[in-house]
Write a protein that holds these residues in place. Sequence first.
Motif, PDB file in Angstrom:
ATOM      1  N   GLU A   1       0.827  -1.200   0.000  1.00 28.76           N
ATOM      2  CA  GLU A   1       0.000   0.000   0.000  1.00 28.76           C
ATOM      3  C   GLU A   1       0.869   1.261   0.000  1.00 28.76           C
ATOM      4  O   GLU A   1       0.588   2.228  -0.696  1.00 28.76           O
ATOM      5  CB  GLU A   1      -0.919   0.006   1.234  1.00 28.76           C
ATOM      6  CG  GLU A   1      -2.036  -1.015   1.176  1.00 28.76           C
ATOM      7  CD  GLU A   1      -2.963  -0.770   0.003  1.00 28.76           C
ATOM      8  OE1 GLU A   1      -3.407   0.376  -0.178  1.00 28.76           O
ATOM      9  OE2 GLU A   1      -3.221  -1.726  -0.740  1.00 28.76           O
ATOM     10  N   TYR A   2       1.958   1.231   0.777  1.00 33.73           N
ATOM     11  CA  TYR A   2       2.807   2.414   0.868  1.00 33.73           C
ATOM     12  C   TYR A   2       3.581   2.675  -0.419  1.00 33.73           C
ATOM     13  O   TYR A   2       3.957   3.807  -0.703  1.00 33.73           O
ATOM     14  CB  TYR A   2       3.778   2.280   2.041  1.00 33.73           C
ATOM     15  CG  TYR A   2       3.177   2.712   3.352  1.00 33.73           C
ATOM     16  CD1 TYR A   2       2.958   4.060   3.617  1.00 33.73           C
ATOM     17  CD2 TYR A   2       2.802   1.779   4.311  1.00 33.73           C
ATOM     18  CE1 TYR A   2       2.388   4.469   4.804  1.00 33.73           C
ATOM     19  CE2 TYR A   2       2.225   2.175   5.510  1.00 33.73           C
ATOM     20  CZ  TYR A   2       2.025   3.525   5.748  1.00 33.73           C
ATOM     21  OH  TYR A   2       1.448   3.938   6.926  1.00 33.73           O
TER      22      TYR A   2
ATOM     23  N   ALA B   1      -4.606   8.266  -5.695  1.00 31.54           N
ATOM     24  CA  ALA B   1      -4.696   8.634  -4.280  1.00 31.54           C
ATOM     25  C   ALA B   1      -5.948   8.036  -3.645  1.00 31.54           C
ATOM     26  O   ALA B   1      -5.978   7.744  -2.447  1.00 31.54           O
ATOM     27  CB  ALA B   1      -4.694  10.150  -4.119  1.00 31.54           C
ATOM     28  N   GLY B   2      -6.976   7.809  -4.475  1.00 34.52           N
ATOM     29  CA  GLY B   2      -8.204   7.202  -3.981  1.00 34.52           C
ATOM     30  C   GLY B   2      -8.057   5.747  -3.624  1.00 34.52           C
ATOM     31  O   GLY B   2      -8.968   5.156  -3.038  1.00 34.52           O
ATOM     32  N   SER B   3      -6.942   5.127  -3.993  1.00 28.94           N
ATOM     33  CA  SER B   3      -6.708   3.728  -3.646  1.00 28.94           C
ATOM     34  C   SER B   3      -5.946   3.594  -2.329  1.00 28.94           C
ATOM     35  O   SER B   3      -5.712   2.478  -1.860  1.00 28.94           O
ATOM     36  CB  SER B   3      -5.918   3.028  -4.767  1.00 28.94           C
ATOM     37  OG  SER B   3      -4.573   3.476  -4.791  1.00 28.94           O
ATOM     38  N   LEU B   4      -5.552   4.709  -1.735  1.00 24.56           N
ATOM     39  CA  LEU B   4      -4.775   4.668  -0.503  1.00 24.56           C
ATOM     40  C   LEU B   4      -5.678   4.569   0.720  1.00 24.56           C
ATOM     41  O   LEU B   4      -6.801   5.079   0.728  1.00 24.56           O
ATOM     42  CB  LEU B   4      -3.918   5.928  -0.378  1.00 24.56           C
ATOM     43  CG  LEU B   4      -2.900   6.196  -1.490  1.00 24.56           C
ATOM     44  CD1 LEU B   4      -2.154   7.493  -1.203  1.00 24.56           C
ATOM     45  CD2 LEU B   4      -1.925   5.043  -1.645  1.00 24.56           C
TER      46      LEU B   4
ATOM     47  N   GLY C   1      -3.988   5.621   6.591  1.00 21.79           N
ATOM     48  CA  GLY C   1      -2.604   5.725   7.044  1.00 21.79           C
ATOM     49  C   GLY C   1      -1.674   6.190   5.953  1.00 21.79           C
ATOM     50  O   GLY C   1      -0.786   7.026   6.170  1.00 21.79           O
ATOM     51  N   GLU C   2      -1.871   5.661   4.739  1.00 22.40           N
ATOM     52  CA  GLU C   2      -1.018   6.044   3.609  1.00 22.40           C
ATOM     53  C   GLU C   2      -1.288   7.491   3.184  1.00 22.40           C
ATOM     54  O   GLU C   2      -0.378   8.199   2.760  1.00 22.40           O
ATOM     55  CB  GLU C   2      -1.247   5.105   2.421  1.00 22.40           C
ATOM     56  CG  GLU C   2      -0.798   3.682   2.648  1.00 22.40           C
ATOM     57  CD  GLU C   2      -1.817   2.874   3.414  1.00 22.40           C
ATOM     58  OE1 GLU C   2      -3.018   2.964   3.098  1.00 22.40           O
ATOM     59  OE2 GLU C   2      -1.410   2.165   4.358  1.00 22.40           O
ATOM     60  N   ILE C   3      -2.550   7.920   3.300  1.00 24.68           N
ATOM     61  CA  ILE C   3      -2.887   9.307   2.967  1.00 24.68           C
ATOM     62  C   ILE C   3      -2.178  10.262   3.924  1.00 24.68           C
ATOM     63  O   ILE C   3      -1.617  11.280   3.499  1.00 24.68           O
ATOM     64  CB  ILE C   3      -4.416   9.519   3.016  1.00 24.68           C
ATOM     65  CG1 ILE C   3      -5.079   8.801   1.836  1.00 24.68           C
ATOM     66  CG2 ILE C   3      -4.749  11.006   2.977  1.00 24.68           C
ATOM     67  CD1 ILE C   3      -6.596   8.822   1.875  1.00 24.68           C
ATOM     68  N   ARG C   4      -2.181   9.932   5.213  1.00 28.13           N
ATOM     69  CA  ARG C   4      -1.478  10.775   6.184  1.00 28.13           C
ATOM     70  C   ARG C   4       0.026  10.801   5.900  1.00 28.13           C
ATOM     71  O   ARG C   4       0.668  11.848   5.979  1.00 28.13           O
ATOM     72  CB  ARG C   4      -1.736  10.282   7.605  1.00 28.13           C
ATOM     73  CG  ARG C   4      -3.108  10.632   8.158  1.00 28.13           C
ATOM     74  CD  ARG C   4      -3.167  10.430   9.655  1.00 28.13           C
ATOM     75  NE  ARG C   4      -2.926   9.036  10.020  1.00 28.13           N
ATOM     76  CZ  ARG C   4      -3.880   8.125  10.137  1.00 28.13           C
ATOM     77  NH1 ARG C   4      -5.141   8.471   9.913  1.00 28.13           N
ATOM     78  NH2 ARG C   4      -3.597   6.896  10.480  1.00 28.13           N
TER      79      ARG C   4
ATOM     80  N   ILE D   1      -3.752  18.328  -4.355  1.00 30.34           N
ATOM     81  CA  ILE D   1      -4.469  17.051  -4.354  1.00 30.34           C
ATOM     82  C   ILE D   1      -3.939  16.140  -3.257  1.00 30.34           C
ATOM     83  O   ILE D   1      -4.702  15.522  -2.497  1.00 30.34           O
ATOM     84  CB  ILE D   1      -4.337  16.361  -5.724  1.00 30.34           C
ATOM     85  CG1 ILE D   1      -5.063  17.173  -6.802  1.00 30.34           C
ATOM     86  CG2 ILE D   1      -4.914  14.942  -5.670  1.00 30.34           C
ATOM     87  CD1 ILE D   1      -4.834  16.669  -8.212  1.00 30.34           C
ATOM     88  N   MET D   2      -2.621  16.047  -3.147  1.00 29.52           N
ATOM     89  CA  MET D   2      -2.013  15.097  -2.200  1.00 29.52           C
ATOM     90  C   MET D   2      -2.178  15.526  -0.750  1.00 29.52           C
ATOM     91  O   MET D   2      -2.207  14.686   0.148  1.00 29.52           O
ATOM     92  CB  MET D   2      -0.531  14.920  -2.527  1.00 29.52           C
ATOM     93  CG  MET D   2      -0.286  14.234  -3.855  1.00 29.52           C
ATOM     94  SD  MET D   2       1.478  14.032  -4.198  1.00 29.52           S
ATOM     95  CE  MET D   2       1.424  13.595  -5.948  1.00 29.52           C
TER      96      MET D   2
END
Length: 457
Positions: free
Chosen positions: A14-15, A102-105, A108-111, A419-420
């Motif tokens: 995921e990361y 980014a929608g697949s994260l 935790g990965e978004i943070r 976006i990110m």
Amino acid sequence: MIDNTGHKAGSLLEYYKAVLLLLALFMLTFIGVGNITFVALIGLILCIAGIGQKIIRIDVWIVAPLLMYNGISMVSSYVTYGNIYDGFAPMQMILLTIYLLAGSLGSGEIRWLKRASVVWAAIVSAVGICEFVYLAIVQSASRMESIMGNPNALGIFLVIGWFALMDCNEEQPIGKYRNKLFLQSLEPILLSGLALTLSMGSFVAMAAGVVVMALYEKRRASWQKTLAYLGRVLAKASYGMGIGILMYIAADKTDAPWLCFVLLIYLVAAALYWHRFEDFLTAYKGMANIIAASGLVVAVMAVLIRPSAISTFTERIEMIRNGLGYITKNPLLGIGPYQWRVLNLFDGDKYFNTWHIHNALIHVGVELGLVAMAMLVIIVIRFYRKKSSAVQKSEFTAFFAHNLIDASFFYLSIVSLVIMTEKDTENSETAISGIATKLFFGGIAVLFAYFLYCSLI
């Protein structure tokens, strides 16, 4: 462990997608408004990573207008040039790709991606500050551009990074004290770098964001607490930007540019002990207000250093007025990508010698038509209707305000950073999976492959 996005949180697999997005931001920072070959390659890599995803979460009210916008952009290019390659779509399609991946994260990965993006913005600022000091000593001072090559673009890039940093600090989990200390130390680096750009448009955008932050903060707190919070924010901004302004004065207005190096050492010390400064502001609210008020002095000094800013703003108003004269020429598809500059050259009005009208909405309305402009307006409205923190609202406000007086929408790294750092997980997002995911990424990959082929032949 499964998070609220339906993803298994914390796995290396995921990361790696978050790392790919960060690398995309890294590369896009160097290429300004775009290099089709590089953007197409980056897009293909992101699509390959996304095509195998089982599920992604999207906001339909953002993805649908983005799809429509890019579709209209390609049609306008085809009508103007006879192909879809000579236009905005080959570069701006990457923005939709970044949003989808980014929608697949997971949360935790978004943070992690948000924090890593802030760190990258601070690195860009640090590189620019060191370069500024070196050139000031051996050559002469000039507005800081860093690796982005444009002080105005760099300015809003750092403003976005500053707001995102505050958001990261507010959502930092309990027990991650060292992480918070590290993030706090980046704030004076971002602010000093921002000051060295002398980007008045970015300063105005930052002020607009701070006003919105105060208004949203008032919704959850009393006036007394809101003003205390605002005082701390402005005190830090005044102090950090003040260091940058002093550095510019030492370089440009004295016979001792080596003082910049002394101020650089002072900036490093300020970064190391920034958490102590924050504790001081919290304990002594009166001093926080006094330091915040000194921001007026910093602002005056910035204007005195760059008096041409007023004439520049006047010229942009003239540019916008000139652009409005073309907005009804072809309301459906516009006059075509990159055509405004050509028409401006021969229209008898002042020639502005730039590719973009310094108002992104008007520029899109002129060159791509009113429908494309409406798609962007829908995205803006949708964002303000979404559930997000006061700082996130402020960050987006700064970005939007800057696009009303500049052209940061066409800098891929700036929009990618938004976006990110604005991406979040919320219940209103729609999950798409299976064949729909493959169609999204597969279709975009075909377009990037075509754009890459066209750029190479």
